[in-house]
Design an enzyme around this catalytic site. Sequence first.
Site, PDB file in Angstrom:
ATOM      1  N   LYS A   1       0.899  -1.344  -0.088  1.00 54.79           N
ATOM      2  CA  LYS A   1      -0.167   0.019  -0.058  1.00 54.79           C
ATOM      3  C   LYS A   1       0.925   1.150   0.253  1.00 54.79           C
ATOM      4  O   LYS A   1       0.333   2.144  -0.783  1.00 54.79           O
ATOM      5  CB  LYS A   1      -0.806  -0.201   1.333  1.00 54.79           C
ATOM      6  CG  LYS A   1      -1.944  -0.979   1.393  1.00 54.79           C
ATOM      7  CD  LYS A   1      -3.005  -0.548   2.317  1.00 54.79           C
ATOM      8  CE  LYS A   1      -2.306  -0.580   3.678  1.00 54.79           C
ATOM      9  NZ  LYS A   1      -1.796  -1.758   4.773  1.00 54.79           N
TER      10      LYS A   1
ATOM     11  N   ARG B   1      -8.266   1.694  10.194  1.00 52.93           N
ATOM     12  CA  ARG B   1      -7.953   0.785  10.791  1.00 52.93           C
ATOM     13  C   ARG B   1      -8.625  -0.867  11.149  1.00 52.93           C
ATOM     14  O   ARG B   1      -9.013  -1.468  11.565  1.00 52.93           O
ATOM     15  CB  ARG B   1      -6.614   0.611  12.305  1.00 52.93           C
ATOM     16  CG  ARG B   1      -5.584   0.620  11.402  1.00 52.93           C
ATOM     17  CD  ARG B   1      -5.112  -0.082  10.400  1.00 52.93           C
ATOM     18  NE  ARG B   1      -3.700  -0.444  10.374  1.00 52.93           N
ATOM     19  CZ  ARG B   1      -2.235  -0.173  10.264  1.00 52.93           C
ATOM     20  NH1 ARG B   1      -2.493   0.679   9.489  1.00 52.93           N
ATOM     21  NH2 ARG B   1      -1.242  -0.853  10.985  1.00 52.93           N
TER      22      ARG B   1
ATOM     23  N   ARG C   1      10.697  -7.326   3.618  1.00 51.01           N
ATOM     24  CA  ARG C   1      10.820  -5.903   4.068  1.00 51.01           C
ATOM     25  C   ARG C   1      11.754  -5.158   5.337  1.00 51.01           C
ATOM     26  O   ARG C   1      12.387  -4.468   5.173  1.00 51.01           O
ATOM     27  CB  ARG C   1       9.450  -5.013   3.963  1.00 51.01           C
ATOM     28  CG  ARG C   1       9.719  -3.766   4.450  1.00 51.01           C
ATOM     29  CD  ARG C   1       7.696  -2.578   4.325  1.00 51.01           C
ATOM     30  NE  ARG C   1       7.885  -3.036   5.820  1.00 51.01           N
ATOM     31  CZ  ARG C   1       6.029  -3.165   6.126  1.00 51.01           C
ATOM     32  NH1 ARG C   1       5.398  -2.318   5.311  1.00 51.01           N
ATOM     33  NH2 ARG C   1       5.312  -3.358   7.323  1.00 51.01           N
TER      34      ARG C   1
ATOM     35  N   ARG D   1      12.603  -1.715  10.323  1.00 52.12           N
ATOM     36  CA  ARG D   1      11.906  -1.391  11.034  1.00 52.12           C
ATOM     37  C   ARG D   1      11.183  -2.404  12.060  1.00 52.12           C
ATOM     38  O   ARG D   1      11.871  -3.155  12.397  1.00 52.12           O
ATOM     39  CB  ARG D   1      10.477  -1.522  10.242  1.00 52.12           C
ATOM     40  CG  ARG D   1       9.745  -0.325   9.527  1.00 52.12           C
ATOM     41  CD  ARG D   1       8.623  -0.364   8.980  1.00 52.12           C
ATOM     42  NE  ARG D   1       7.095  -0.249  10.106  1.00 52.12           N
ATOM     43  CZ  ARG D   1       5.664  -0.842   9.086  1.00 52.12           C
ATOM     44  NH1 ARG D   1       6.132   0.009   8.364  1.00 52.12           N
ATOM     45  NH2 ARG D   1       5.091  -1.108   9.729  1.00 52.12           N
TER      46      ARG D   1
ATOM     47  N   ARG E   1       0.356  -8.260  14.046  1.00 51.36           N
ATOM     48  CA  ARG E   1      -0.167  -7.848  13.279  1.00 51.36           C
ATOM     49  C   ARG E   1      -0.890  -8.385  12.716  1.00 51.36           C
ATOM     50  O   ARG E   1      -1.840  -7.641  11.679  1.00 51.36           O
ATOM     51  CB  ARG E   1       1.273  -6.378  12.630  1.00 51.36           C
ATOM     52  CG  ARG E   1       1.451  -5.909  13.424  1.00 51.36           C
ATOM     53  CD  ARG E   1       3.058  -4.916  12.967  1.00 51.36           C
ATOM     54  NE  ARG E   1       2.385  -4.516  11.571  1.00 51.36           N
ATOM     55  CZ  ARG E   1       3.396  -4.421  10.591  1.00 51.36           C
ATOM     56  NH1 ARG E   1       4.582  -5.142  11.131  1.00 51.36           N
ATOM     57  NH2 ARG E   1       3.854  -3.724   9.914  1.00 51.36           N
TER      58      ARG E   1
END
Length: 190
Positions: free
Chosen positions: A13, A88, A127, A133, A144
């Site tokens: 996204k 969310r 990622r 991150r 998550r």
Amino acid sequence: MRCVLVGPPGAGKGTQAQFLAAHYSIPHISTGDIFRANLKAGTELGIQAKGFMDRGELVPDSVTNDMVKDRLTHDDAVNGFLLDGFPRNVAQAEVLRSILADKKTPLHAVLEFSLPDEDIIARLLQRAEIEKREDDKEDVIKRRLEVYAEQTAPIISFYRNEGLLISISAVGTIEEITANAIAALSRVAQ
Ligand code: AMP
């Protein structure tokens, strides 16, 4: 163009939002990015959000909704916006609907990026390697994904019922997905 992007973590996204924001000359508003910028700057908002983000939980709506409401009043959002990472949950979707109804500027579309489950973890781990991150560690990723399934996925039916949902596949090259997204969005707004 006033649009919400939705899809599981790792669906791309954020990447698509950057291209689409450039295409439509509207801001890419990512609540995750705003939280991360606040964390880095050590603001009160960042301090409030940190524990939730580290655990892969949602930051409470009381904090998040006010932050988005404020962001949508900035000058750059008068001609539209792409919201990435908000709403969310259904309560946030209802708050967004009421913020926009007050301004008489309803959403044009909600663009869903769909991705098979087995691709999600692989992309997130990839990622994690690249972006380093804090919340891309395996146990946090797992949480998550649970939070997405339990709290965020229900907004897809919410928006389908509102007649706003457009779904496209998140599998393919970045360029192909951007082209599909623009083609899909061109049917609902300029
Ligand atoms: P993201 O970059 O969109 O994956 O967001 C990273 C983290 O920021 C999430 O796991 C949440 O802890 C927090 N966050 C981002 N957007 C929201 C939101 N709309 N509501 C609550 N928490 C959020």
